[in-house]
Design a protein around this motif. Structure first.
Motif, PDB file in Angstrom:
ATOM      1  N   ASP A 300      -6.674  35.032  24.862  1.00 34.34           N
ATOM      2  CA  ASP A 300      -6.557  33.735  24.195  1.00 34.34           C
ATOM      3  C   ASP A 300      -7.837  32.935  24.415  1.00 34.34           C
ATOM      4  OD1 ASP A 300      -5.806  31.391  23.016  1.00 34.34           O
ATOM      5  OD2 ASP A 300      -4.295  30.846  24.517  1.00 34.34           O
ATOM      6  N   GLY A 301      -8.578  32.676  23.355  1.00 32.48           N
ATOM      7  CA  GLY A 301      -9.830  31.937  23.469  1.00 32.48           C
ATOM      8  C   GLY A 301      -9.687  30.449  23.277  1.00 32.48           C
ATOM      9  N   GLU A 302      -8.443  29.973  23.145  1.00 33.68           N
ATOM     10  CA  GLU A 302      -8.238  28.540  22.885  1.00 33.68           C
ATOM     11  C   GLU A 302      -7.252  27.943  23.884  1.00 33.68           C
ATOM     12  OE1 GLU A 302      -7.068  28.011  18.857  1.00 33.68           O
ATOM     13  OE2 GLU A 302      -8.854  28.975  18.031  1.00 33.68           O
ATOM     14  N   ARG A 303      -7.517  28.173  25.147  1.00 38.74           N
ATOM     15  CA  ARG A 303      -6.632  27.627  26.171  1.00 38.74           C
ATOM     16  C   ARG A 303      -6.762  26.105  26.233  1.00 38.74           C
ATOM     17  NH1 ARG A 303      -4.499  31.382  29.627  1.00 38.74           N
ATOM     18  NH2 ARG A 303      -5.329  33.504  29.457  1.00 38.74           N
ATOM     19  N   PRO A 304      -5.646  25.398  26.441  1.00 37.45           N
ATOM     20  CA  PRO A 304      -5.731  23.936  26.540  1.00 37.45           C
ATOM     21  C   PRO A 304      -6.490  23.507  27.783  1.00 37.45           C
ATOM     22  CG  PRO A 304      -3.537  24.717  27.130  1.00 37.45           C
ATOM     23  CD  PRO A 304      -4.281  25.898  26.588  1.00 37.45           C
ATOM     24  N   THR A 305      -7.127  22.368  27.694  1.00 31.92           N
ATOM     25  CA  THR A 305      -7.877  21.836  28.826  1.00 31.92           C
ATOM     26  C   THR A 305      -7.250  20.526  29.281  1.00 31.92           C
ATOM     27  OG1 THR A 305      -9.397  20.675  27.343  1.00 31.92           O
ATOM     28  CG2 THR A 305     -10.027  22.893  28.065  1.00 31.92           C
ATOM     29  N   GLY A 306      -7.478  20.194  30.540  1.00 33.87           N
ATOM     30  CA  GLY A 306      -6.923  18.964  31.088  1.00 33.87           C
ATOM     31  C   GLY A 306      -5.519  19.156  31.590  1.00 33.87           C
ATOM     32  N   PRO A 307      -5.092  18.281  32.493  1.00 28.84           N
ATOM     33  CA  PRO A 307      -3.755  18.417  33.090  1.00 28.84           C
ATOM     34  C   PRO A 307      -2.648  18.006  32.134  1.00 28.84           C
ATOM     35  CG  PRO A 307      -4.815  16.422  33.870  1.00 28.84           C
ATOM     36  CD  PRO A 307      -5.840  17.142  33.046  1.00 28.84           C
ATOM     37  N   THR A 308      -1.452  18.544  32.364  1.00 25.38           N
ATOM     38  CA  THR A 308      -0.283  18.065  31.636  1.00 25.38           C
ATOM     39  C   THR A 308       0.100  16.693  32.188  1.00 25.38           C
ATOM     40  OG1 THR A 308       1.365  19.007  33.138  1.00 25.38           O
ATOM     41  CG2 THR A 308       0.504  20.443  31.393  1.00 25.38           C
TER      42      THR A 308
END
Length: 377
Positions: A300-308
């Motif tokens: 997966d090349g589009e992992r989310p960034t930043g905390p939930t």
């Protein structure tokens, strides 16, 4: 709602007869005398489970247990999604979405349905329960296109809950479900009131400062993780790199499937639970499509960034993955409940129960879920 179709499990008798024949004709591998499980799952354990499968296990009983609950299928993003939907009789019930992992299934959560939907006391919170089979798993599979990652599954779950008419709901998860549920909160922050998981899979970033002044308990958790990576992580490597190569063996041999999946079921768990989960993969032909989940996430090349940011609760159990709060708070900014149950020192590294808490420690897990969502409301 016209896109949601009633479903019942009805495995053809011919499939059960073929399974019995294959179990009878198992070709067993050789094993070094006295090797035990040093080279992998021991023949003695697999043989015992296979004997139970052939002589004692009753798939029709599992079928009947599943069919006592309302089940449905629906199409989301090109995939067939199977799910159980059990509504409470209580008007004040909170909708919750429960997500399993591998090698588990919806069977993981059958024990919690009754206590969550119809608590004994009016003072205890009640829940409407939605339990989907992951895309490619069980009656949701096999998948027919690539890209079913954690994030895509989370988006499908958001669509499922909205399709069912739930605009305010919670997300609960174990194993892969503990990765998907926080992403449900991220994807639908306006409507997800809380996320409850049994693992927070947060790992060291590589910054040496993260290790400063770690408690003895956290250091033991890191040691446990390192042992697991060194001794039991081969399944993840194969699934992430060559799932199709392994799929040939899993699709052709029920005992091969049993051995591969049983490595992630602790010896302390009852054989009925183990075989019910393994049989579901076999009888739906989804052993191969299920493990593709690992490949999709690894690529997966589009992992989310930043905390939930959704209110998050952890209930971890002795012997299972030991979440470390310092790392978890880096990835989840709103942890409001953190509980550890049992004494990890009582569990051996290679035979640690607690991973399937909904089955192994039903009352404890249900109590933690109730407490968390009660404080949110």
């Amino acid at each position: 709602m016209s896109d949601v179709r009633p479903f019942q499990v009805a495995v053809p008798q011919a499939a059960l007869d073929d399974l019995a024949d294959r179990l009878d004709r198992t070709i067993w591998p050789d094993e070094l005398p006295g090797a035990g499980d040093a080279y992998g799952v021991a023949t003695a354990r697999v043989a015992e489970l296979a004997r139970y499968w052939r002589e004692s296990f009753d798939w029709r009983a599992v079928e009947a247990r599943l069919n006592q609950y309302r089940q449905f299928t629906t199409e989301i993003d090109g995939a067939t999604i199977h799910f159980l939907h059990v509504r409470s009789s209580r008007e004040d019930a909170t909708p919750v979405l429960l997500t399993h992992g591998w090698p588990g299934s919806v069977v993981e959560y059958l024990d919690v349905i009754g206590p969550l939907t119809e608590p004994e006391s009016d003072g205890q919170p009640a829940f409407h329960v939605v339990i989907p089979s992951l895309p490619g798993f069980g009656f949701s599979g096999p998948t027919t296109d690539a890209g079913w990652t954690t994030a895509r599954t989370a988006r499908a779950w958001v669509e499922l809950m909205h399709r069912l008419g739930y605009e305010r709901y919670g997300a609960i998860g174990n194993d892969a479900g503990s990765m998907i549920s926080p992403e449900v909160g991220r994807a639908d922050a306006e409507h997800v009131i809380g996320v409850h998981v049994t693992q927070l899979f947060s790992f060291p970033s590589g910054d040496p400062a993260e290790f400063a002044d770690l408690s003895a308990e956290d250091q033991a958790g890191l040691s446990h993780l390192q042992w697991f990576m060194d001794n039991k992580f081969s399944f993840n490597q194969v699934h992430s790199q060559q799932p199709q190569t392994l799929a040939f063996a899993l699709a052709d041999s029920p005992v091969g499937l049993l051995a591969w999946n049983a490595q992630l079921f602790p010896n302390v768990i009852d054989p009925e639970f183990v075989i019910a989960n393994v049989a579901l993969y076999w009888l739906t032909g989804t052993a191969g499509s299920a493990i593709r989940f690992y490949y999709e996430d690894a690529h997966d090349g589009e992992r989310p960034t930043g905390p939930t940011t959704t209110p998050t609760a952890l209930a971890m159990f002795a012997g299972d993955f030991r979440s470390i709060r310092r790392f978890a708070e880096r990835d989840h900014s709103h942890i409001v409940s953190w509980h550890s149950y049992g004494d990890a020192g009582d569990a051996t590294l290679d035979d640690a129960g607690g991973h399937y808490a909904a089955h192994e420690a039903t009352d404890v897990l249900v109590g933690d879920i109730r407490e968390f969502f009660a404080q949110l409301s």
